[in-house]
Design an enzyme around this catalytic site. Structure first.
Site, PDB file in Angstrom:
ATOM      1  N   LYS A  10      -0.352   5.083   8.708  1.00 37.20           N
ATOM      2  CA  LYS A  10       0.528   5.117   7.360  1.00 37.20           C
ATOM      3  C   LYS A  10      -0.509   5.254   6.250  1.00 37.20           C
ATOM      4  CE  LYS A  10       1.590   2.286   4.178  1.00 37.20           C
ATOM      5  NZ  LYS A  10       1.946   1.223   3.629  1.00 37.20           N
ATOM      6  N   THR A  41       0.803  -1.193   0.012  1.00 34.25           N
ATOM      7  CA  THR A  41       0.029  -0.048  -0.147  1.00 34.25           C
ATOM      8  C   THR A  41       0.762   1.295  -0.043  1.00 34.25           C
ATOM      9  OG1 THR A  41      -1.974  -1.242   1.182  1.00 34.25           O
ATOM     10  CG2 THR A  41      -1.778   1.231   1.370  1.00 34.25           C
ATOM     11  N   LYS A  96      -7.291   1.448  -3.264  1.00 32.02           N
ATOM     12  CA  LYS A  96      -6.966   1.148  -1.841  1.00 32.02           C
ATOM     13  C   LYS A  96      -7.226   2.422  -0.844  1.00 32.02           C
ATOM     14  CE  LYS A  96      -5.646  -1.525   1.626  1.00 32.02           C
ATOM     15  NZ  LYS A  96      -4.077  -2.318   1.640  1.00 32.02           N
TER      16      LYS A  96
END
Length: 284
Positions: A236, A93, A168
């Site tokens: 994150k 990711t 995502k």
């Protein structure tokens, strides 16, 4: 297919295992050599001392590492060792920006780069039931599909380079809002003196139902937060989301607020708690 897998964390280790069980020739590399050696001991495959050694001759290279900097490092080391026509599939990711940068670098080498982040967590990786959202060229996606299908229940090609990472981000926006709502609902039920098990039975078959409710309601009510995706990782990811929103003008009021709630959890010592620990912040 001759493959390589770079990054053997809680996701990469089982994902590479599914490749081996599917009959692909797999070489693995991890910054901690012990993990690569342990993987090779458990699966039919080869532990490599360097990225260059792992990717030599590979037709497809998959990676699942930490962040943009890690992606850049792995790809910059791997590309010179790849033959034209090889496909790099990045399950990290990361940002859409780095995906586009790596796609350009790969194209200059005659290779393809697919940004292919996953959803489903550690359990999904272990059970081969990940959902994969992919950005990149159609031809490369179709060539990669039968390989990465070894650990996926669904593979959706979204669009050009960066589209997988952007999707995502949409996924993480949805999760942030749902988990916060669920945390508040559990907290409210407890404060009202209700039996949380009976409340779940009453509402989980209606419009309030969600995967998070089915899998995290009971553990949130019990104050258990040791089930996968960590607060540090979510922060994150939400950082990537909020950075992208600043550039594209999206208004993400709830997401930004939940990100700050996760910052509070980090300060409480919950960096490794799972994302449902939003409930702990309300119950402290």
């Amino acid at each position: 297919m001759k493959t390589a897998f770079i990054g053997l964390g809680v996701m990469g280790f089982p994902m590479a295992g599914h490749l081996a069980r599917a009959g692909h020739e797999v070489a693995v590399y991890n910054r901690s050599p012990g993990k690569a050696e342990r993987w090779a001991g458990e699966h039919k495959g080869r532990a490599s001392a360097t990225i260059v050694e792992a990717v030599g001759g590979a037709e497809l290279v998959a990676l699942c590492v930490g962040n943009d900097a890690d992606v850049r490092q792995v790809v910059s080391e791997a590309l010179p060792a790849l033959q034209a026509g090889a496909i790099v599939v990045d399950h990290t990711t990361a940002s859409a920006k780095v995906a586009r940068e790596m796609a350009d670098l790969a194209a200059a080498k005659g290779c393809a780069f697919l940004d292919a982040p996953v959803s489903g967590g550690q359990a999904g990786a272990e059970n081969g039931q990940l959902a994969i959202m992919v950005g990149g060229e159609t031809e490369a996606v179709e060539r990669a599909r039968s390989v990465i299908g070894a650990y996926a229940k669904a593979i959706q090609h979204i669009g050009g380079s960066g589209a997988g990472q952007l999707t995502k981000m949409v996924n993480q926006i949805c999760i942030a809002g749902v988990v916060q709502g669920l945390a508040e609902a559990v907290h409210f039920a407890k404060q009202a003196g209700l039996d949380t098990d009976l409340v779940y039975d009453a509402i989980s078959k209606g419009a309030a139902q969600s995967w998070q409710m089915d899998n995290r309601w009971k553990t949130m009510a019990e104050g258990k937060f040791e089930f996968g995706f960590a607060v540090d990782w979510m922060r994150k990811d939400l950082g990537l989301v909020l950075d992208e929103a600043r550039s594209n003008g999206a208004r993400l009021e709830v997401t930004a607020l939940v990100d700050q709630f996760y910052a509070e959890l980090q300060a409480m010592g919950g960096r490794r708690w799972d994302t449902s620990s939003l409930a702990a912040r309300l119950d402290r």
